[in-house]
Structures are given as structure tokens and as C-alpha cells.
Design a protein around this motif. Structure first.
Motif, PDB file in Angstrom:
ATOM      1  N   ASP A  37      -9.928 -52.944  11.707  1.00 53.53           N
ATOM      2  CA  ASP A  37      -9.925 -54.373  11.383  1.00 53.53           C
ATOM      3  C   ASP A  37     -10.686 -55.165  12.443  1.00 53.53           C
ATOM      4  O   ASP A  37     -11.241 -56.231  12.153  1.00 53.53           O
ATOM      5  CB  ASP A  37      -8.490 -54.895  11.287  1.00 53.53           C
ATOM      6  N   LYS A  38     -10.696 -54.632  13.682  1.00 47.59           N
ATOM      7  CA  LYS A  38     -11.380 -55.295  14.797  1.00 47.59           C
ATOM      8  C   LYS A  38     -12.333 -54.274  15.428  1.00 47.59           C
ATOM      9  O   LYS A  38     -11.997 -53.625  16.403  1.00 47.59           O
ATOM     10  CB  LYS A  38     -10.358 -55.794  15.820  1.00 47.59           C
ATOM     11  N   PRO A  39     -13.531 -54.140  14.858  1.00 51.59           N
ATOM     12  CA  PRO A  39     -14.413 -53.038  15.261  1.00 51.59           C
ATOM     13  C   PRO A  39     -15.402 -53.333  16.381  1.00 51.59           C
ATOM     14  O   PRO A  39     -16.216 -52.487  16.717  1.00 51.59           O
ATOM     15  CB  PRO A  39     -15.190 -52.768  13.966  1.00 51.59           C
ATOM     16  N   TYR A  40     -15.349 -54.526  16.981  1.00 53.33           N
ATOM     17  CA  TYR A  40     -16.445 -54.926  17.860  1.00 53.33           C
ATOM     18  C   TYR A  40     -16.141 -54.808  19.352  1.00 53.33           C
ATOM     19  O   TYR A  40     -16.825 -55.412  20.179  1.00 53.33           O
ATOM     20  CB  TYR A  40     -16.863 -56.371  17.546  1.00 53.33           C
ATOM     21  N   GLY A  41     -15.143 -54.006  19.703  1.00 52.23           N
ATOM     22  CA  GLY A  41     -14.793 -53.854  21.109  1.00 52.23           C
ATOM     23  C   GLY A  41     -15.936 -53.368  21.982  1.00 52.23           C
ATOM     24  O   GLY A  41     -16.025 -53.719  23.161  1.00 52.23           O
ATOM     25  N   PHE A  42     -16.852 -52.582  21.418  1.00 50.57           N
ATOM     26  CA  PHE A  42     -17.987 -52.050  22.172  1.00 50.57           C
ATOM     27  C   PHE A  42     -18.892 -53.158  22.703  1.00 50.57           C
ATOM     28  O   PHE A  42     -19.644 -52.952  23.661  1.00 50.57           O
ATOM     29  CB  PHE A  42     -18.815 -51.100  21.298  1.00 50.57           C
ATOM     30  N   ALA A  43     -18.830 -54.349  22.088  1.00 48.25           N
ATOM     31  CA  ALA A  43     -19.722 -55.452  22.475  1.00 48.25           C
ATOM     32  C   ALA A  43     -19.027 -56.495  23.340  1.00 48.25           C
ATOM     33  O   ALA A  43     -19.620 -57.525  23.653  1.00 48.25           O
ATOM     34  CB  ALA A  43     -20.291 -56.125  21.221  1.00 48.25           C
ATOM     35  N   ALA A  44     -17.795 -56.225  23.763  1.00 44.78           N
ATOM     36  CA  ALA A  44     -17.012 -57.219  24.499  1.00 44.78           C
ATOM     37  C   ALA A  44     -17.630 -57.563  25.850  1.00 44.78           C
ATOM     38  O   ALA A  44     -17.329 -58.614  26.413  1.00 44.78           O
ATOM     39  CB  ALA A  44     -15.578 -56.729  24.688  1.00 44.78           C
ATOM     40  N   ALA A  45     -18.477 -56.680  26.374  1.00 47.13           N
ATOM     41  CA  ALA A  45     -19.140 -56.952  27.656  1.00 47.13           C
ATOM     42  C   ALA A  45     -20.593 -57.370  27.461  1.00 47.13           C
ATOM     43  O   ALA A  45     -21.360 -57.436  28.425  1.00 47.13           O
ATOM     44  CB  ALA A  45     -19.067 -55.720  28.564  1.00 47.13           C
ATOM     45  N   GLY A  46     -20.966 -57.664  26.222  1.00 50.62           N
ATOM     46  CA  GLY A  46     -22.352 -58.044  25.931  1.00 50.62           C
ATOM     47  C   GLY A  46     -22.594 -59.518  26.180  1.00 50.62           C
ATOM     48  O   GLY A  46     -22.330 -60.357  25.312  1.00 50.62           O
ATOM     49  N   THR A  47     -23.101 -59.840  27.360  1.00 48.63           N
ATOM     50  CA  THR A  47     -23.325 -61.238  27.721  1.00 48.63           C
ATOM     51  C   THR A  47     -24.468 -61.852  26.925  1.00 48.63           C
ATOM     52  O   THR A  47     -24.421 -63.014  26.530  1.00 48.63           O
ATOM     53  CB  THR A  47     -23.619 -61.357  29.228  1.00 48.63           C
ATOM     54  N   ASN A  81     -20.972 -65.307  32.364  1.00 45.89           N
ATOM     55  CA  ASN A  81     -20.717 -64.370  33.458  1.00 45.89           C
ATOM     56  C   ASN A  81     -21.062 -62.953  33.032  1.00 45.89           C
ATOM     57  O   ASN A  81     -20.897 -62.581  31.861  1.00 45.89           O
ATOM     58  CB  ASN A  81     -19.245 -64.444  33.881  1.00 45.89           C
ATOM     59  N   GLN A  82     -21.550 -62.164  33.973  1.00 43.42           N
ATOM     60  CA  GLN A  82     -21.909 -60.773  33.674  1.00 43.42           C
ATOM     61  C   GLN A  82     -20.714 -60.017  33.091  1.00 43.42           C
ATOM     62  O   GLN A  82     -19.574 -60.202  33.497  1.00 43.42           O
ATOM     63  CB  GLN A  82     -22.394 -60.076  34.944  1.00 43.42           C
ATOM     64  N   GLN A  83     -21.009 -59.169  32.112  1.00 37.65           N
ATOM     65  CA  GLN A  83     -19.994 -58.329  31.466  1.00 37.65           C
ATOM     66  C   GLN A  83     -18.912 -59.155  30.754  1.00 37.65           C
ATOM     67  O   GLN A  83     -17.777 -58.710  30.610  1.00 37.65           O
ATOM     68  CB  GLN A  83     -19.330 -57.397  32.490  1.00 37.65           C
ATOM     69  N   GLU A  84     -19.289 -60.369  30.315  1.00 40.45           N
ATOM     70  CA  GLU A  84     -18.323 -61.208  29.614  1.00 40.45           C
ATOM     71  C   GLU A  84     -18.933 -61.745  28.335  1.00 40.45           C
ATOM     72  O   GLU A  84     -20.027 -62.286  28.333  1.00 40.45           O
ATOM     73  CB  GLU A  84     -17.891 -62.377  30.510  1.00 40.45           C
ATOM     74  N   ASN A  85     -18.218 -61.557  27.239  1.00 40.18           N
ATOM     75  CA  ASN A  85     -18.607 -62.122  25.955  1.00 40.18           C
ATOM     76  C   ASN A  85     -17.522 -63.111  25.548  1.00 40.18           C
ATOM     77  O   ASN A  85     -16.359 -62.741  25.415  1.00 40.18           O
ATOM     78  CB  ASN A  85     -18.743 -61.004  24.912  1.00 40.18           C
ATOM     79  N   LEU A  86     -17.896 -64.366  25.383  1.00 39.64           N
ATOM     80  CA  LEU A  86     -16.930 -65.417  25.097  1.00 39.64           C
ATOM     81  C   LEU A  86     -16.489 -65.448  23.640  1.00 39.64           C
ATOM     82  O   LEU A  86     -15.584 -66.201  23.284  1.00 39.64           O
ATOM     83  CB  LEU A  86     -17.517 -66.778  25.475  1.00 39.64           C
ATOM     84  N   PHE A  87     -17.119 -64.629  22.802  1.00 35.11           N
ATOM     85  CA  PHE A  87     -16.831 -64.654  21.373  1.00 35.11           C
ATOM     86  C   PHE A  87     -16.185 -63.365  20.872  1.00 35.11           C
ATOM     87  O   PHE A  87     -15.623 -63.346  19.788  1.00 35.11           O
ATOM     88  CB  PHE A  87     -18.115 -64.924  20.584  1.00 35.11           C
ATOM     89  N   ILE A  88     -16.286 -62.293  21.662  1.00 37.01           N
ATOM     90  CA  ILE A  88     -15.726 -61.003  21.277  1.00 37.01           C
ATOM     91  C   ILE A  88     -14.730 -60.562  22.348  1.00 37.01           C
ATOM     92  O   ILE A  88     -15.061 -60.510  23.530  1.00 37.01           O
ATOM     93  CB  ILE A  88     -16.821 -59.941  21.103  1.00 37.01           C
ATOM     94  N   GLU A  89     -13.519 -60.249  21.920  1.00 34.77           N
ATOM     95  CA  GLU A  89     -12.464 -59.849  22.849  1.00 34.77           C
ATOM     96  C   GLU A  89     -12.475 -58.328  23.049  1.00 34.77           C
ATOM     97  O   GLU A  89     -13.060 -57.590  22.262  1.00 34.77           O
ATOM     98  CB  GLU A  89     -11.096 -60.290  22.320  1.00 34.77           C
ATOM     99  N   ALA A  90     -11.785 -57.890  24.098  1.00 35.20           N
ATOM    100  CA  ALA A  90     -11.731 -56.462  24.418  1.00 35.20           C
ATOM    101  C   ALA A  90     -11.083 -55.648  23.296  1.00 35.20           C
ATOM    102  O   ALA A  90     -11.378 -54.460  23.130  1.00 35.20           O
ATOM    103  CB  ALA A  90     -10.988 -56.242  25.732  1.00 35.20           C
TER     104      ALA A  90
END
Length: 265
Positions: A37-47, A81-90
Motif C-alpha cells: 500500500d506504501k511502496p515508495y520507501g526506497f525514495a525517502a532519501a531522494g532529495t 536537507n541531504q537524504q531527506e524527502n519532504l513528501f515521502i516518508e520512510a
């Protein structure tokens, strides 16, 4: 497009892909997509995530669209910030009603250069938790042929490559017209009353289209940009830069929310 073959030599590092392997019916016969249901964890560090030019308009509603590096690669800025995506959670969840770049949507598939031949081959990220022998949607059928799901993913990658090449041509056009300039995104600190406090803080430096240079182009060049669709994409990029304020606000709110938790530890 080459889809299944003996493992070749692939080159290059690609954001999000940790263990890319050429898609192979023998090695990957039992692999299947894991439904999440929440498949985007791989992109959570995509700044910042690469964009194709056809994505500028929908991406501009959510993110600043910038150009980076000597190659002026178009990027959707998703964090400050590096390694932070404000729209995708861990946990893989993504903020509702935001545009998801095709670069993210194609994962865990990707096209890669084959060093043994002058061609692109279809690869998967073997290290992805979206792929497992216990998954629900197989990559290959009982005859060893790509399933409809896999064929659709391969087509998506092929279409993405076509758009990537169009984007290269678009960027080269902007270079040829000398439209790029170095820009800054700045933040004005405020005191508790909302009044300006202190000097402006630069939060990012990037390349963007110079409105001054654009406006000085000869009429025939502007008409050419309008007719080939480039002008609309340029304006989408320029409008998107209003999104820096949104990113700054989201960053401040996140930091404020984390501060009480840090004080409790």
C-alpha cells in the motif's frame, strides 16, 4: 529492446538502485512484485529526483524544477536537507495529491548500458524489497515469457528513455541559446512577531532560465520556442520556482515537530 538474456556487464550508478541486474528468465523466473500500500520507501532519501521535460508542468504544481551540474540535469527538488524527502516518508507513504516523477514510478525496473554491446538492456534492482519469490505478481509466466505486468514495465522504461532523449535535446537548446544562469533560493528569518530578523539565508544554488535573457531573444527565436513547445516548458520551470517557499515552510514545520521529541530523549 533487449529484455531477457545472459547476465551482461552493466555500468553507471543510478539513484535508488543498489543491486541492478539484467532481467533474466533463468535467474529471475520465480521473482514477483510484492504488493504494498506504501511502496515508495526506497525514495525517502531522494532529495532531488530527475525529471523529463514533459513532466515539468505537473511537477511544477508541487516542486521547484531546477537544472543541476554541468549537464544541466532537470530535477524535482523534494527536500532541502541531504537524504531527506519532504513528501515521502520512510514507511513508503507519500503526501496525497502530489506528482510522483516517472523516475520513481518506473522502479524497480530501469534501462542500463550494456558494456559488451552498444545497447540498452532492461534491468531490475535485485536488492529491492518490492521483488520477492513470495510476491503476488510474477515477472515471468510458466513458459518463461515476460508477464503482462513485466511487458508494461518494459514499455514504461522504453517510453521514459524516449522522453529522456527529448529532455537532452531541450536542455541542449537552452544551452545553445545561452539561457541558463546561476540562481539562489533564499530564506528570510523572522522573529516571534513575524518581522524580518537577521540576514537572508541561502538554502540552495542551482541553474535556471534567466527571464532577462529569455526576454531579449529575437522574435523569431521566441516564435520557434513557442511552436516547438519549449516555451511552455520554460514557463512551467519558472513558475515552479515559487515552490521554494513551500519547501522552506515544510522544512521548518518538520524541524519544529522533531524538536519536542528530541528534548524528551
Amino acid at each position: 529492446m533487449e529484455t531477457t538474456q545472459s547476465a551482461g556487464e552493466i555500468s553507471g550508478n543510478v539513484l535508488f538502485y543498489h543491486s541492478p541486474e539484467p532481467l533474466n528468465r533463468e535467474q529471475h523466473a520465480k521473482l514477483a512484485l510484492v504488493h504494498k500500500d506504501k511502496p515508495y520507501g526506497f525514495a525517502a532519501a531522494g532529495t532531488a529526483v530527475p525529471l523529463t521535460v514533459s513532466e515539468f508542468a505537473p511537477a511544477a504544481l508541487t516542486y521547484p524544477v531546477i537544472f543541476a551540474g554541468e549537464d544541466r540535469v532537470p530535477l524535482a527538488v523534494m527536500g532541502l536537507n541531504q537524504q531527506e524527502n519532504l513528501f515521502i516518508e520512510a514507511d513508503g507513504s507519500i503526501e496525497p495529491n502530489v506528482y510522483i516523477p516517472a523516475y520513481i514510478r518506473r522502479y524497480p525496473f530501469v534501462l542500463a548500458n550494456d558494456d559488451t554491446a552498444d545497447r540498452l538492456i532492461v534491468c531490475i534492482d535485485r536488492g529491492s524489497d518490492l521483488l520477492s519469490e513470495a510476491g503476488q505478481t510474477p515477472l515471468f509466466d510458466a513458459k518463461g515469457e515476460p508477464t503482462e505486468y513485466t511487458q508494461n514495465c518494459i514499455k514504461f522504461c522504453d517510453d521514459f528513455e524516449v522522453e529522456r532523449r527529448r529532455t537532452d535535446s531541450f536542455v541542449q537548446l537552452l544551452k545553445d541559446l545561452d539561457l541558463f544562469e546561476l540562481k539562489k533560493a533564499v530564506f528570510q528569518p523572522q522573529d516571534e512577531t513575524g518581522a524580518p530578523a537577521g540576514e537572508l539565508v541561502t538554502v540552495a544554488e542551482y541553474f535556471g532560465v534567466s527571464e532577462e535573457k529569455l526576454n531579449k531573444l529575437p522574435a523569431d527565436k521566441l516564435k520557434e520556442l513557442q511552436e516547438n513547445g519549449a516555451l511552455a516548458q520554460i514557463y512551467a520551470h519558472l513558475v515552479s520556482l515559487l515552490g521554494w517557499d513551500r519547501l522552506i515552510t515544510k522544512t521548518m514545520l518538520k524541524q519544529a515537530a522533531q524538536a519536542p521529541a528530541a528534548n524528551l530523549n
